[in-house]
Scaffold this motif. Structure first.
Motif, PDB file in Angstrom:
ATOM      1  N   LEU A   1       0.827  -1.199   0.000  1.00 58.52           N
ATOM      2  CA  LEU A   1       0.000   0.000   0.000  1.00 58.52           C
ATOM      3  C   LEU A   1       0.868   1.257   0.000  1.00 58.52           C
ATOM      4  CD1 LEU A   1      -2.500  -1.267   2.702  1.00 58.52           C
ATOM      5  CD2 LEU A   1      -3.039  -0.920   0.281  1.00 58.52           C
ATOM      6  N   SER A   2       0.622   2.137  -0.953  1.00 55.25           N
ATOM      7  CA  SER A   2       1.322   3.418  -1.011  1.00 55.25           C
ATOM      8  C   SER A   2       0.676   4.405  -0.053  1.00 55.25           C
ATOM      9  CB  SER A   2       1.275   3.974  -2.436  1.00 55.25           C
ATOM     10  OG  SER A   2      -0.050   4.374  -2.756  1.00 55.25           O
ATOM     11  N   SER A   3       1.344   5.508   0.185  1.00 54.95           N
ATOM     12  CA  SER A   3       0.762   6.557   1.035  1.00 54.95           C
ATOM     13  C   SER A   3      -0.523   7.095   0.406  1.00 54.95           C
ATOM     14  CB  SER A   3       1.767   7.699   1.228  1.00 54.95           C
ATOM     15  OG  SER A   3       2.153   8.256  -0.015  1.00 54.95           O
ATOM     16  N   TRP A   4      -0.591   7.064  -0.924  1.00 55.49           N
ATOM     17  CA  TRP A   4      -1.790   7.547  -1.616  1.00 55.49           C
ATOM     18  C   TRP A   4      -2.962   6.596  -1.402  1.00 55.49           C
ATOM     19  CZ3 TRP A   4       1.459   8.272  -6.695  1.00 55.49           C
ATOM     20  CH2 TRP A   4       2.460   9.203  -6.437  1.00 55.49           C
TER      21      TRP A   4
ATOM     22  N   HIS B   1       8.375  11.675  -1.921  1.00 55.08           N
ATOM     23  CA  HIS B   1       7.133  12.323  -2.376  1.00 55.08           C
ATOM     24  C   HIS B   1       6.926  13.708  -1.759  1.00 55.08           C
ATOM     25  CE1 HIS B   1       6.066   8.651  -4.387  1.00 55.08           C
ATOM     26  NE2 HIS B   1       6.110   7.967  -3.256  1.00 55.08           N
ATOM     27  N   LEU B   2       8.029  14.413  -1.501  1.00 56.72           N
ATOM     28  CA  LEU B   2       7.880  15.747  -0.914  1.00 56.72           C
ATOM     29  C   LEU B   2       7.462  16.788  -1.953  1.00 56.72           C
ATOM     30  CD1 LEU B   2      10.801  15.777   1.673  1.00 56.72           C
ATOM     31  CD2 LEU B   2       8.400  15.132   1.975  1.00 56.72           C
ATOM     32  N   ASN B   3       7.262  16.331  -3.188  1.00 58.85           N
ATOM     33  CA  ASN B   3       6.601  17.174  -4.183  1.00 58.85           C
ATOM     34  C   ASN B   3       5.088  17.124  -4.010  1.00 58.85           C
ATOM     35  OD1 ASN B   3       6.634  14.446  -4.912  1.00 58.85           O
ATOM     36  ND2 ASN B   3       6.448  14.897  -7.094  1.00 58.85           N
ATOM     37  N   ARG B   4       4.607  16.176  -3.218  1.00 61.99           N
ATOM     38  CA  ARG B   4       3.172  16.041  -2.978  1.00 61.99           C
ATOM     39  C   ARG B   4       2.788  16.416  -1.543  1.00 61.99           C
ATOM     40  NH1 ARG B   4      -1.053  11.525  -5.072  1.00 61.99           N
ATOM     41  NH2 ARG B   4      -2.552  11.600  -3.378  1.00 61.99           N
ATOM     42  N   TYR B   5       3.672  16.134  -0.604  1.00 63.43           N
ATOM     43  CA  TYR B   5       3.407  16.441   0.796  1.00 63.43           C
ATOM     44  C   TYR B   5       4.198  17.676   1.230  1.00 63.43           C
ATOM     45  CZ  TYR B   5       1.349  11.805   0.816  1.00 63.43           C
ATOM     46  OH  TYR B   5       0.577  10.707   0.520  1.00 63.43           O
ATOM     47  N   ARG B   6       3.646  18.440   2.156  1.00 62.59           N
ATOM     48  CA  ARG B   6       4.296  19.678   2.593  1.00 62.59           C
ATOM     49  C   ARG B   6       5.617  19.409   3.287  1.00 62.59           C
ATOM     50  NH1 ARG B   6      -0.079  22.675   6.171  1.00 62.59           N
ATOM     51  NH2 ARG B   6      -0.240  20.517   6.963  1.00 62.59           N
ATOM     52  N   ASN B   7       5.674  18.310   4.008  1.00 58.99           N
ATOM     53  CA  ASN B   7       6.889  17.977   4.747  1.00 58.99           C
ATOM     54  C   ASN B   7       6.856  16.503   5.116  1.00 58.99           C
ATOM     55  OD1 ASN B   7       5.145  17.843   7.077  1.00 58.99           O
ATOM     56  ND2 ASN B   7       5.327  20.079   7.223  1.00 58.99           N
ATOM     57  N   LEU B   8       7.921  16.039   5.761  1.00 61.43           N
ATOM     58  CA  LEU B   8       8.028  14.632   6.131  1.00 61.43           C
ATOM     59  C   LEU B   8       6.968  14.234   7.156  1.00 61.43           C
ATOM     60  CD1 LEU B   8       9.665  12.121   5.510  1.00 61.43           C
ATOM     61  CD2 LEU B   8      11.307  12.798   7.261  1.00 61.43           C
ATOM     62  N   LYS B   9       6.575  15.172   8.004  1.00 59.31           N
ATOM     63  CA  LYS B   9       5.550  14.890   9.007  1.00 59.31           C
ATOM     64  C   LYS B   9       4.213  14.560   8.343  1.00 59.31           C
ATOM     65  CE  LYS B   9       3.326  16.830  13.124  1.00 59.31           C
ATOM     66  NZ  LYS B   9       3.226  17.998  14.029  1.00 59.31           N
ATOM     67  N   ASP B  10       3.839  15.335   7.321  1.00 59.43           N
ATOM     68  CA  ASP B  10       2.589  15.064   6.592  1.00 59.43           C
ATOM     69  C   ASP B  10       2.642  13.715   5.885  1.00 59.43           C
ATOM     70  OD1 ASP B  10       1.510  17.413   7.422  1.00 59.43           O
ATOM     71  OD2 ASP B  10       1.470  18.380   5.462  1.00 59.43           O
ATOM     72  N   TYR B  11       3.804  13.416   5.318  1.00 63.76           N
ATOM     73  CA  TYR B  11       3.998  12.136   4.634  1.00 63.76           C
ATOM     74  C   TYR B  11       3.855  10.978   5.630  1.00 63.76           C
ATOM     75  CZ  TYR B  11       6.739   8.447   2.251  1.00 63.76           C
ATOM     76  OH  TYR B  11       7.180   7.280   1.694  1.00 63.76           O
ATOM     77  N   ALA B  12       4.478  11.108   6.800  1.00 67.84           N
ATOM     78  CA  ALA B  12       4.379  10.081   7.837  1.00 67.84           C
ATOM     79  C   ALA B  12       2.940   9.931   8.325  1.00 67.84           C
ATOM     80  CB  ALA B  12       5.302  10.426   9.004  1.00 67.84           C
ATOM     81  N   GLN B  13       2.222  11.038   8.386  1.00 70.92           N
ATOM     82  CA  GLN B  13       0.822  10.989   8.820  1.00 70.92           C
ATOM     83  C   GLN B  13      -0.017  10.167   7.845  1.00 70.92           C
ATOM     84  OE1 GLN B  13      -0.434  12.221  11.761  1.00 70.92           O
ATOM     85  NE2 GLN B  13      -2.238  11.042  11.158  1.00 70.92           N
ATOM     86  N   ALA B  14       0.243  10.341   6.555  1.00 76.50           N
ATOM     87  CA  ALA B  14      -0.472   9.544   5.559  1.00 76.50           C
ATOM     88  C   ALA B  14      -0.173   8.063   5.753  1.00 76.50           C
ATOM     89  CB  ALA B  14      -0.080   9.988   4.155  1.00 76.50           C
ATOM     90  N   LYS B  15       1.083   7.733   5.998  1.00 75.17           N
ATOM     91  CA  LYS B  15       1.473   6.343   6.223  1.00 75.17           C
ATOM     92  C   LYS B  15       0.817   5.759   7.477  1.00 75.17           C
ATOM     93  CE  LYS B  15       4.622   5.520   2.943  1.00 75.17           C
ATOM     94  NZ  LYS B  15       4.402   4.499   1.892  1.00 75.17           N
ATOM     95  N   SER B  16       0.560   6.606   8.465  1.00 74.86           N
ATOM     96  CA  SER B  16       0.001   6.147   9.740  1.00 74.86           C
ATOM     97  C   SER B  16      -1.378   5.516   9.593  1.00 74.86           C
ATOM     98  CB  SER B  16      -0.083   7.308  10.734  1.00 74.86           C
ATOM     99  OG  SER B  16       1.203   7.803  11.043  1.00 74.86           O
ATOM    100  N   ASN B  17      -2.073   5.816   8.516  1.00 74.59           N
ATOM    101  CA  ASN B  17      -3.410   5.245   8.322  1.00 74.59           C
ATOM    102  C   ASN B  17      -3.391   3.727   8.234  1.00 74.59           C
ATOM    103  OD1 ASN B  17      -5.404   7.498   8.114  1.00 74.59           O
ATOM    104  ND2 ASN B  17      -3.989   8.179   6.511  1.00 74.59           N
ATOM    105  N   ILE B  18      -2.235   3.152   7.987  1.00 80.92           N
ATOM    106  CA  ILE B  18      -2.166   1.696   7.882  1.00 80.92           C
ATOM    107  C   ILE B  18      -2.445   1.016   9.227  1.00 80.92           C
ATOM    108  CG2 ILE B  18       0.313   1.404   8.298  1.00 80.92           C
ATOM    109  CD1 ILE B  18       0.268  -0.626   5.910  1.00 80.92           C
ATOM    110  N   TRP B  19      -2.167   1.718  10.340  1.00 81.20           N
ATOM    111  CA  TRP B  19      -2.447   1.145  11.665  1.00 81.20           C
ATOM    112  C   TRP B  19      -3.426   1.981  12.488  1.00 81.20           C
ATOM    113  CZ3 TRP B  19      -1.318   4.867  15.111  1.00 81.20           C
ATOM    114  CH2 TRP B  19      -0.285   5.772  14.826  1.00 81.20           C
TER     115      TRP B  19
END
Length: 456
Positions: free
Chosen positions: A167-170, A194-212
């Motif tokens: 599963l991707s962050s998307w 994917h920092l061209n899509r997310y504002r920062n690493l924190k936002d990217y990690a937040q998207a990944k967090s949906n897996i759990w």
């Protein structure tokens, strides 16, 4: 969610196959589908050809929009960002927004093992699937994997099927919207991507967090103890937390010690096997091996099946895959290295070997300092494909480092052949996205393979 006679707008058909699979799956269920894509008919020709006999309406063009009042549901292709005008408007209108992952989860009759992370998720998913198939022949591995698109395989799944999804962050953004998480989830690591899509690493990690994030108490999450972001996730997870570490023992999970793989569940410790018995190439894959080990053993897969899988799995197509050896020169395809960190891992997978590196491509707003430093230390000849990431890498290499720019993969391979000597390696590990010169990363890899096979 009932789909029969529903008017559905699919935003983003794309060329990766997921959009096509989604359209077919929806039409088979009686939905009335309209596809909207910023690309032209010519650009989308490969996908449109696969849908030529299907009843679908189309809206094409860079400035194309649709009247959302005409639709009951919006399907967001994973590549379509959250700030797309139609996605923003649909949220305001409270129009249901789904994606291929949320459609899969709400229609899958079997429990799901979900795997995500910045690096290693495909290898971990494939390895875990390889182990599971020894235990349960009806195992399906799909998701963000070439030729294994989730909605294509959904009709084959039974309640007894072992389902493993990359599963991707998307994908996970879509799951988060509907508060869905797999019963067993793995996060291999969180690194800049994917920092061209997310504002920062924190936002990217937040998207990944949906897996759990939406798991239940009885569910399980497997996290990388060596990664600062995933270690933080362990403090917040609502489910049972397991760890893996290449650096130190963990209380619950899998770890390395004295070149052996161990599994511990509280006070019970089991030696799985020696690292020397593993065929998978590259030190960076040890974390993937540990993650798969934890997932299999916590799923009651027999230790004998785990050992068999670890001993026999050789890796994935397009990930440090040996294409051919010509005149004692080995050609490796690592086209899925779309970040600098992935290219660094590929270079380090060949300690002491002389490497001709083919790299470069499109930037995702990532840093190329570390890759440039390693290239100057390790790479004999550097061949660069065009793109914005290439330009950034060149700046970090400085004026004194010599490299060659090329305009095509065929030109790159021919030049690499001329520069390489016996027992050296030609490595395609771009460290960047493939947009522009190639349709996608798979096309980039296929062009490399074709060029290598044409060599005398």
């Amino acid at each position: 969610m009932l789909l029969h006679n529903k008017k559905i707008l699919l935003v983003g058909l794309g060329l990766q196959g997921g959009g096509v699979a989604t359209v077919k799956w929806l039409v088979r269920r009686g939905a009335k589908v309209t596809v909207l894509d910023a690309k032209t008919k010519t650009e989308l020709a490969p996908s449109l050809l696969k849908l030529r006999s299907w009843q679908v309406k189309y809206i094409f063009g860079r400035n194309s929009l649709a009247n959302l009042a005409d639709f009951d549901i919006l399907v967001q292709n994973p590549a379509v960002p959250q700030n797309h005008p139609l996605i923003i408007l649909a949220r305001k209108l409270r129009l249901p927004i789904v994606n291929e992952a949320s459609l899969f989860f709400t229609n899958c009759p079997a429990p799901i093992i979900g795997i995500s992370g910045s690096k290693g998720k495909s290898t971990t998913a494939a390895l875990l699937g390889y182990i599971f198939k020894k235990y349960n022949s009806h195992t399906i591995v799909a998701g963000n994997i070439r030729d294994q698109i989730m909605l294509d395989v959904l009709p084959k799944i039974k309640p007894t099927t072992s389902v493993i999804l990359e599963l991707s962050s998307w994908h996970l953004e879509g799951l988060g919207r509907w508060r869905l998480s797999p019963q067993l989830s793995i996060v291999t690591n969180i690194l800049p991507d994917h920092l061209n899509r997310y504002r920062n690493l924190k936002d990217y990690a937040q998207a990944k967090s949906n897996i759990w994030l939406w798991q239940k108490k009885e569910d399980k999450v497997i996290l990388n103890y060596d990664n600062i972001w995933t270690r933080k996730m362990g403090k917040c997870a609502p489910s049972q937390v397991y760890w893996f570490s290449t650096k130190q023992p963990v209380a619950r999970g899998s770890y390395l010690s004295h070149k052996n793989i161990y599994y511990r569940d509280r006070n019970k410790v089991v030696k799985v096997l020696s690292v020397s018995s593993v065929k998978l190439l590259g030190e960076h894959n040890l974390g993937n091996i540990l993650a798969a080990t934890v997932a299999a053993l916590t799923s009651s897969v027999p230790l004998s099946c785990v050992r068999w899988g670890l001993k026999n799995f050789k890796g994935l197509h397009s990930r440090l895959a040996l294409v051919a050896t010509r005149r004692k020169i080995s050609y490796y395809n690592d086209t899925t290295a779309t970040t600098p960190e992935a290219a660094i891992a590929a270079i380090k997978a060949f300690p002491g070997r002389q490497i001709i590196l083919i790299a470069g491509g499109t930037d995702k707003n990532l840093s190329y300092q570390a890759l440039a430093k390693l290239i100057k230390q390790r790479i004999n000849h550097l061949i660069l494909l065009p793109g914005s990431a290439t330009n950034k890498l060149v700046v970090n290499l400085g004026k004194n480092y010599r490299y060659v720019r090329v305009s095509s993969m065929q030109q790159a391979v021919k030049l690499a052949k001329r520069q390489a000597k016996p027992n050296q390696i030609v490595l395609l590990s771009p460290g960047a996205a493939s947009f522009g010169l190639f349709v996608n990363e798979w096309d980039r890899g296929e062009q490399f393979i074709k060029a290598v096979k044409k060599l005398a």
